[in-house]
Enzyme design. Sequence first.
Site, PDB file in Angstrom:
ATOM      1  N   TYR A   1       0.811  -1.212   0.000  1.00  0.00           N
ATOM      2  CA  TYR A   1       0.000   0.000   0.000  1.00  0.00           C
ATOM      3  C   TYR A   1       0.847   1.267   0.000  1.00  0.00           C
ATOM      4  O   TYR A   1       0.419   2.296  -0.518  1.00  0.00           O
ATOM      5  CB  TYR A   1      -0.914   0.025   1.238  1.00  0.00           C
ATOM      6  CG  TYR A   1      -2.188  -0.750   1.088  1.00  0.00           C
ATOM      7  CD1 TYR A   1      -2.162  -2.132   0.939  1.00  0.00           C
ATOM      8  CD2 TYR A   1      -3.415  -0.106   1.105  1.00  0.00           C
ATOM      9  CE1 TYR A   1      -3.345  -2.849   0.822  1.00  0.00           C
ATOM     10  CE2 TYR A   1      -4.595  -0.821   0.994  1.00  0.00           C
ATOM     11  CZ  TYR A   1      -4.555  -2.183   0.852  1.00  0.00           C
ATOM     12  OH  TYR A   1      -5.722  -2.891   0.737  1.00  0.00           O
TER      13      TYR A   1
ATOM     14  N   LYS B   1       3.662 -15.277   3.652  1.00  0.00           N
ATOM     15  CA  LYS B   1       3.961 -16.068   2.455  1.00  0.00           C
ATOM     16  C   LYS B   1       5.477 -16.264   2.440  1.00  0.00           C
ATOM     17  O   LYS B   1       6.177 -15.871   1.499  1.00  0.00           O
ATOM     18  CB  LYS B   1       3.429 -15.314   1.210  1.00  0.00           C
ATOM     19  CG  LYS B   1       3.492 -16.094  -0.088  1.00  0.00           C
ATOM     20  CD  LYS B   1       2.479 -17.240  -0.178  1.00  0.00           C
ATOM     21  CE  LYS B   1       2.726 -18.041  -1.453  1.00  0.00           C
ATOM     22  NZ  LYS B   1       1.882 -19.252  -1.538  1.00  0.00           N
TER      23      LYS B   1
ATOM     24  N   ASP C   1     -12.241  -9.304   4.432  1.00  0.00           N
ATOM     25  CA  ASP C   1     -13.480  -9.431   3.646  1.00  0.00           C
ATOM     26  C   ASP C   1     -13.963 -10.877   3.656  1.00  0.00           C
ATOM     27  O   ASP C   1     -15.157 -11.160   3.740  1.00  0.00           O
ATOM     28  CB  ASP C   1     -13.268  -8.988   2.181  1.00  0.00           C
ATOM     29  CG  ASP C   1     -13.494  -7.488   1.985  1.00  0.00           C
ATOM     30  OD1 ASP C   1     -13.193  -6.718   2.922  1.00  0.00           O
ATOM     31  OD2 ASP C   1     -13.974  -7.080   0.907  1.00  0.00           O
TER      32      ASP C   1
END
Length: 366
Positions: A141, A192, A252
């Site tokens: 971001y 990850k 979400d």
Amino acid sequence: MLLNLTILPGDGIGPEVTEQAVLVLQAVADGFGHQLQLQHKNIGGAALAVAEDPLPADTVQACLSSSAVLMGAVGNPAFDHYPNHLRPEAGLLGLRRELGAYANLRPATCFPALEDCSPLRPERVRGTDMMIVRELLGGLYFGEPRSIAGTSSGSRVATNTMTYGEPAIERIARVAFELAGKRRRKVLSVDKANVLECSRLWREVVIRCAKEYPDVHISHMYVDSAAMSLVQRPKDFDVILTENMFGDILSDQAGGVVGSLGLLASASIGGAVGLYEPVHGSAPDIAGKGIANPLGAILSVALMMRHSFQLEHEALCIESAVSMVLDRGCRTADLARAGESSIATSAMGCQVVEAVKAVNARQKSA
Ligand code: IPM
Ligand code: MG
């Protein structure tokens, strides 16, 4: 107590849900003897429309001089073609940075009355109670360099950068461990690390930090596998600690698991002033129709009471009021199943206001 707040209704369904959240806030303030001082400011597309800036200086000023900020949502397709720094979303990202809000708490719980709303079987989702702790000021971001640039061949190439420094990882890890200490004492760190350097460093720092919290159980998962487990066995999750982008996606998904993204609240804390907003976003397709679910915004007010003002009774009062209203069968369109009738945004807000009064009266007489 004086609750001096900045309200940022923003775009899409933001103003509708914020209006209901403010009514609930007022009821709680009245019931517990607090004084509200509110100022409304623009952010996102609403600010672009009047000031050509998604985060006007007077909005930042107002937020920094208040004790907490309640936001609705940002995002408006009318500005999709604008350059990144002039999109509505840039207003929210800029505000998170200005406030220093690096820790994003996103609780996702299955309300008993809503077991049937989940796409998962009731016995799978029953008892789900997780807290996603999302790092909010790092990663893709905010990483530099970032660009869409032309090349000599005439085709373009886009670049984003994922960066994480040890201090940024450590401070968010501490937030997760501290929270877990007050919950079921389990932290799952999601990364990850089999592919990304950022994640390898993330895991190392989290493991180091975990040693200082011996009573909290730490485990690690790759994000792809975590996404699968989240739908297979959501009730196993307690605190999920993860970086910015993974947290955006998994939160979400958690909303889907518990029945509706419209239920999810969030707190963005760690900086000078806390920012509280529902997770759902501006939902332009249903904006202005009066059918949005205000519970995410209302539950964000509960998080504000808890995290900015240490007013735990007030927070619990709002949360019990929401449970009560759901137990009584009130459903906005996103929660109604086929054949079930639904109520408007304002009616849901009204029901919660009345329930807050009832819970408050019951506490006073107890
Ligand atoms: C969220 C939203 C924001 C994010 C957008 C609106 C910038 O999706 O709060 O989850 O990506 O952080
Ligand atoms: Mg998101």
